[in-house]
Design an enzyme around this catalytic site. Structure first.
Site, PDB file in Angstrom:
ATOM      1  CD  GLU A  67      -1.705 -21.390  48.006  1.00 14.49           C
ATOM      2  OE1 GLU A  67      -0.772 -21.199  48.794  1.00 14.49           O
ATOM      3  OE2 GLU A  67      -1.540 -21.921  46.891  1.00 14.49           O
ATOM      4  CB  ALA A  98      15.805 -16.154  48.991  1.00 16.69           C
ATOM      5  CG  HIS A 133       2.767 -27.996  53.884  1.00 20.85           C
ATOM      6  ND1 HIS A 133       4.058 -27.986  54.346  1.00 20.85           N
ATOM      7  CD2 HIS A 133       2.782 -27.206  52.780  1.00 20.85           C
ATOM      8  CE1 HIS A 133       4.809 -27.226  53.557  1.00 20.85           C
ATOM      9  NE2 HIS A 133       4.058 -26.744  52.582  1.00 20.85           N
TER      10      HIS A 133
HETATM   11  C1  BG6 Z   1       4.434 -24.161  49.951  1.00 20.67           C
HETATM   12  C2  BG6 Z   1       3.891 -24.585  48.629  1.00 20.67           C
HETATM   13  O1  BG6 Z   1       5.095 -25.224  50.574  1.00 20.67           O
HETATM   14  O2  BG6 Z   1       3.378 -23.735  50.782  1.00 20.67           O
HETATM   15  C3  BG6 Z   1       3.124 -23.458  47.978  1.00 20.67           C
HETATM   16  O3  BG6 Z   1       4.951 -24.998  47.781  1.00 20.67           O
HETATM   17  C4  BG6 Z   1       2.075 -22.916  48.922  1.00 20.67           C
HETATM   18  O4  BG6 Z   1       2.503 -23.896  46.787  1.00 20.67           O
HETATM   19  C5  BG6 Z   1       2.677 -22.611  50.282  1.00 20.67           C
HETATM   20  O5  BG6 Z   1       1.561 -21.716  48.339  1.00 20.67           O
HETATM   21  C6  BG6 Z   1       1.607 -22.255  51.292  1.00 20.67           C
HETATM   22  O6  BG6 Z   1       2.184 -21.779  52.475  1.00 20.67           O
HETATM   23  P1  BG6 Z   1       1.366 -20.827  53.433  1.00 20.67           P
HETATM   24  O7  BG6 Z   1       2.256 -20.653  54.620  1.00 20.67           O
HETATM   25  O8  BG6 Z   1       1.130 -19.560  52.693  1.00 20.67           O
HETATM   26  O9  BG6 Z   1       0.096 -21.545  53.763  1.00 20.67           O
END
Ligand code: BG6
Length: 495
Positions: free
Chosen positions: A220, A18, A244
């Site tokens: 990341e 959230a 994803h």
């Molecule tokens: C989330 C994961 O689904 O996606 C996280 O649980 C990750 O671990 C995040 O950091 C990454 O999302 P984005 O939009 O920042 O690439």
């Protein structure tokens, strides 16, 4: 269609999701005047707090608030439409109170229609009871629509996911349910449909005859940082690859949908093949990942940053992978034999998500040592599409050099606002558009691809495999270069 008289109820209003995603997206939509007229936002969580405290919190969730009078006013207006109810997740009574609160808001509406969108930003343990309690106590029976948005984790493997889907379905229809995979809301993932199907040149080269290998990479630059408890239970495959990256893969490889309607698009993701062999399914055509097609890694302390096992929220001696490369194969006539290498890792050297499509070698003879064409679609940061081609160097002799045809969005389109994934998806859910949400059958197929390898990693069939180590802040395990070369990837001579 944007319905008036809508209340968005955020369950888990004081949690991480959230804070990081839901409220910033709601505020983003509000400040762009994209939410329905008369919209109200109701937070619900266990934490007891008064309105003032709740308003203080949601203000702190809003990213980059600048101090312009206009922004200040918008924050005030946003606070004015936001209220909060606290209560447990497993008892009826607080949900009856929540319902009374919603009714008191709705009593002021001028028409009888009441629309409720429940956003479940909740830990998996309370997920099922909340879907039951909401249906029992907070469901509008006549004159309006009820919808729920839910998020991963959708179980931990094929069986637990099925149980979860079945439990939710007891109370919520497929039409009312919006399963978020926020990668489907990202601008460049949506752009894949346009790139592929609005360009004859792209479509013509989109198969095993022209493409050597594809990499879909998620990097990341930070580790678990206090999220170790959750992460260790799920691991990088469930966190990133199984959802994803697999969604990106399905949009990249599916056949042309009949239309942009939700069902036509989603049919092609699970139902796909070569035009001549209809009914072969693109996700269904992917067999489970094999052990020899994986590389598992875990980060260790380096560059002054702690290792995974140094995180106090991580169980001692854990062998959970924080990096995984897994090669998938699509057994249909279009893609047979093309390796799709999915890679994801935490604590790496940069933040980057991209698709890299490497084409085959040009017929040899007149050229030597010539680079392969590559199409790179950078999903983030700095959205871009670039195509690496060979061109003649200017001059009297003929020599080919690699050059980029570059479509970096900022340069091409200027400083346009690219919607945040969550903004786009919440708006879709308010409108009732399912195109960018995950259907139940997609989940089932996605789990089948990864369940055997996950069970192996988790020691269901013997000792748990040990991931190789890589330093915090590095490009990943040293073995990665030879891993991708094994599948035919060749670094371009330009490097
Ligand atoms: C989330 C994961 O689904 O996606 C996280 O649980 C990750 O671990 C995040 O950091 C990454 O999302 P984005 O939009 O920042 O690439």
């Amino acid at each position: 269609e944007l319905k008036d008289n809508t209340i968005v109820i955020v369950l888990g209003a004081s949690g991480d999701l959230a804070k990081k995603k839901t409220y910033p997206a709601l505020f983003g939509l509000f400040s762009q005047r994209l939410l329905p007229r008369d919209v109200k936002i109701v937070g619900y969580a266990r934490t007891k707090m008064d309105t003032e405290e709740y308003h203080k919190r949601i203000t702190s969730y809003i990213k980059n608030p600048n101090d312009t009078p206009e922004m200040k006013q918008q924050i005030e207006d946003f606070k004015a439409l936001s209220t909060y109810v606290s209560g447990a997740y497993d008892k009826d009574e607080p949900f009856e109170e929540l319902n009374a609160h919603l009714e008191s808001i709705e009593a002021k509406y001028q028409t009888k229609e009441r629309n409720r969108l429940f956003y479940l930003a909740l830990p998996p343990s309370v997920f099922i009871p909340v879907t039951e309690k909401l249906k029992k106590n907070c469901y509008v029976i006549r004159g309006g629509v009820n919808r729920i948005i839910i998020e991963k984790p959708f179980g931990k493997d094929t069986d637990s996911c099925r149980e979860l889907i079945t439990a939710v379905k007891e109370n919520w229809t497929e039409d009312e349910t919006f399963r978020i995979d926020h990668y489907l809301g990202k601008e460049m993932v949506k752009n894949l449909l346009v790139l592929r199907f609005a360009n004859v040149s792209m479509g013509a080269a989109w198969d095993k005859n022209h493409i050597s290998n594809v990499q879909i990479t998620f990097k990341e630059p930070f580790g678990t940082e206090g999220r170790g408890g959750y992460f260790d239970e799920f691991g990088i495959i469930r966190d990133i690859l199984q959802n994803h990256l697999l969604q990106v893969l399905s949009v990249l490889t599916m056949e042309r949908p009949v239309s942009f309607s939700a069902e036509d698009i989603r049919d092609e993701k699970v139902t796909s093949g070569y035009p001549t062999i209809s009914g072969v399914k693109v996700l269904r055509a992917i067999p489970p990942v094999e052990r020899h097609d994986t590389l598992l890694g875990q980060y260790v302390a380096a560059n002054g940053r702690p290792g995974y096992l140094d995180d106090e929220t991580v169980p001692r001696g854990s062998v959970c992978p924080t990096f995984t490369a897994a090669t998938l194969w699509i057994n249909n006539p279009r893609w047979e034999g093309v390796p799709f290498i999915l890679k994801a890792g935490k604590a790496l050297n940069e933040a980057k998500v991209e698709i890299r499509i490497q084409f085959k070698d040009v017929t040899q003879g007149i050229f030597k040592d010539i680079s392969r064409n590559e199409l790179v679609i950078r999903i983030q940061p700095s959205e871009a599409v670039y195509l690496k081609l060979n061109a003649k160097t200017p001059g009297l002799y003929t020599r080919a050099v690699p050059v980029d045809m570059d479509l970096t969005y900022k340069r091409r389109f200027g400083e346009v606002h690219i919607p945040e994934a969550y903004e786009a998806l919440i708006l879709d859910a308010i409108k009732g558009d399912h195109s960018n949400f995950v259907r139940d059958d997609e989940l089932d197929v996605a789990w089948k691809i990864f369940t055997p390898i996950l069970h192996w990693i988790e020691g269901h069939s013997g000792p748990r495999p040990k991931p190789v180590q890589y330093p915090y802040g590095s490009r990943g395990p040293a073995e990665l270069d030879s891993f991708v070369q094994k599948y035919g990837f060749r670094r371009s001579t330009e490097a």
